[in-house]
Scaffold this motif. Sequence first.
Motif, PDB file in Angstrom:
ATOM      1  N   TYR A   1      -1.290 -16.487   6.355  1.00  0.00           N
ATOM      2  CA  TYR A   1      -0.721 -17.829   6.517  1.00  0.00           C
ATOM      3  C   TYR A   1       0.001 -18.272   5.252  1.00  0.00           C
ATOM      4  O   TYR A   1      -0.294 -19.306   4.685  1.00  0.00           O
TER       5      TYR A   1
ATOM      6  N   LEU B   1      -8.166 -31.682  10.972  1.00  0.00           N
ATOM      7  CA  LEU B   1      -6.873 -31.196  10.482  1.00  0.00           C
ATOM      8  C   LEU B   1      -6.947 -30.816   9.001  1.00  0.00           C
ATOM      9  O   LEU B   1      -6.348 -29.825   8.577  1.00  0.00           O
ATOM     10  N   ALA B   2      -7.692 -31.597   8.234  1.00  0.00           N
ATOM     11  CA  ALA B   2      -7.861 -31.283   6.812  1.00  0.00           C
ATOM     12  C   ALA B   2      -8.613 -29.965   6.632  1.00  0.00           C
ATOM     13  O   ALA B   2      -8.305 -29.191   5.710  1.00  0.00           O
TER      14      ALA B   2
ATOM     15  N   LEU C   1      -1.182 -35.719   4.551  1.00  0.00           N
ATOM     16  CA  LEU C   1      -2.520 -35.685   5.153  1.00  0.00           C
ATOM     17  C   LEU C   1      -3.523 -36.444   4.288  1.00  0.00           C
ATOM     18  O   LEU C   1      -4.383 -37.168   4.804  1.00  0.00           O
TER      19      LEU C   1
ATOM     20  N   TRP D   1       3.458 -26.871   1.367  1.00  0.00           N
ATOM     21  CA  TRP D   1       2.029 -27.194   1.375  1.00  0.00           C
ATOM     22  C   TRP D   1       1.751 -28.467   0.602  1.00  0.00           C
ATOM     23  O   TRP D   1       0.870 -29.245   0.953  1.00  0.00           O
TER      24      TRP D   1
ATOM     25  N   ALA E   1      -6.056 -27.280   7.281  1.00  0.00           N
ATOM     26  CA  ALA E   1      -5.116 -27.199   6.159  1.00  0.00           C
ATOM     27  C   ALA E   1      -5.770 -26.539   4.950  1.00  0.00           C
ATOM     28  O   ALA E   1      -5.137 -25.718   4.270  1.00  0.00           O
ATOM     29  N   ASN E   2      -7.029 -26.866   4.687  1.00  0.00           N
ATOM     30  CA  ASN E   2      -7.709 -26.254   3.542  1.00  0.00           C
ATOM     31  C   ASN E   2      -8.029 -24.789   3.782  1.00  0.00           C
ATOM     32  O   ASN E   2      -8.048 -23.994   2.845  1.00  0.00           O
TER      33      ASN E   2
ATOM     34  N   ILE F   1       2.511 -31.326   2.908  1.00  0.00           N
ATOM     35  CA  ILE F   1       1.486 -31.400   3.965  1.00  0.00           C
ATOM     36  C   ILE F   1       0.223 -32.039   3.410  1.00  0.00           C
ATOM     37  O   ILE F   1      -0.351 -32.954   4.018  1.00  0.00           O
ATOM     38  N   HIS F   2      -0.223 -31.595   2.245  1.00  0.00           N
ATOM     39  CA  HIS F   2      -1.443 -32.152   1.651  1.00  0.00           C
ATOM     40  C   HIS F   2      -1.258 -33.602   1.229  1.00  0.00           C
ATOM     41  O   HIS F   2      -2.178 -34.414   1.371  1.00  0.00           O
TER      42      HIS F   2
ATOM     43  N   TRP G   1      -5.030 -23.115   2.949  1.00  0.00           N
ATOM     44  CA  TRP G   1      -4.771 -23.323   1.521  1.00  0.00           C
ATOM     45  C   TRP G   1      -5.598 -22.358   0.657  1.00  0.00           C
ATOM     46  O   TRP G   1      -5.435 -22.306  -0.553  1.00  0.00           O
TER      47      TRP G   1
ATOM     48  N   ALA H   1      -6.722 -34.416  -1.922  1.00  0.00           N
ATOM     49  CA  ALA H   1      -5.587 -33.791  -1.236  1.00  0.00           C
ATOM     50  C   ALA H   1      -4.270 -34.346  -1.768  1.00  0.00           C
ATOM     51  O   ALA H   1      -3.286 -33.605  -1.892  1.00  0.00           O
TER      52      ALA H   1
END
Length: 144
Positions: free
Chosen positions: A61, A103-104, A75, A68, A107-108, A71-72, A111, A38
Amino acid sequence: MTTTGMPRHGARSSGEGAWVAGWTGFAGVMMIFGGVMAIFQGIAAIAKDNDVFVVTHDYAYTFNLTSWGWIHLVLGVLVVLAGAAVFGGALWARLTGILLAGLAMIANFMWLPYQPVWAIVLIAVDAFVIWALCIGAGRRARTD
């Protein structure tokens, strides 16, 4: 074991303790692996490396690639730190690991339009991490 050769009440007579430690170790290693990946994703997104990412415009999204990336990156650092803490065996580390892996996963999922295959791989890794952290704590609590 007691002096009579009989196991004490609550003592583990099988290799279950090693099995639990193995899944906790697996979760820690996979968290560190996923967090480092990440971080690399975040750095590439912040640098706007358009050769690496697929750009789709018809996704519900859609966010800025730089956003992003940050964020990555953040995280990923948190997941690496939590993955290292999991090796200590503390309950707070397990709970933090479960929260951050969840949360990951989110997020993925969001993504997906940028790196579809890799996002799916990391979603699966995070699902295994959550499972390993949950199963390890549950088995240990039932046998102690």
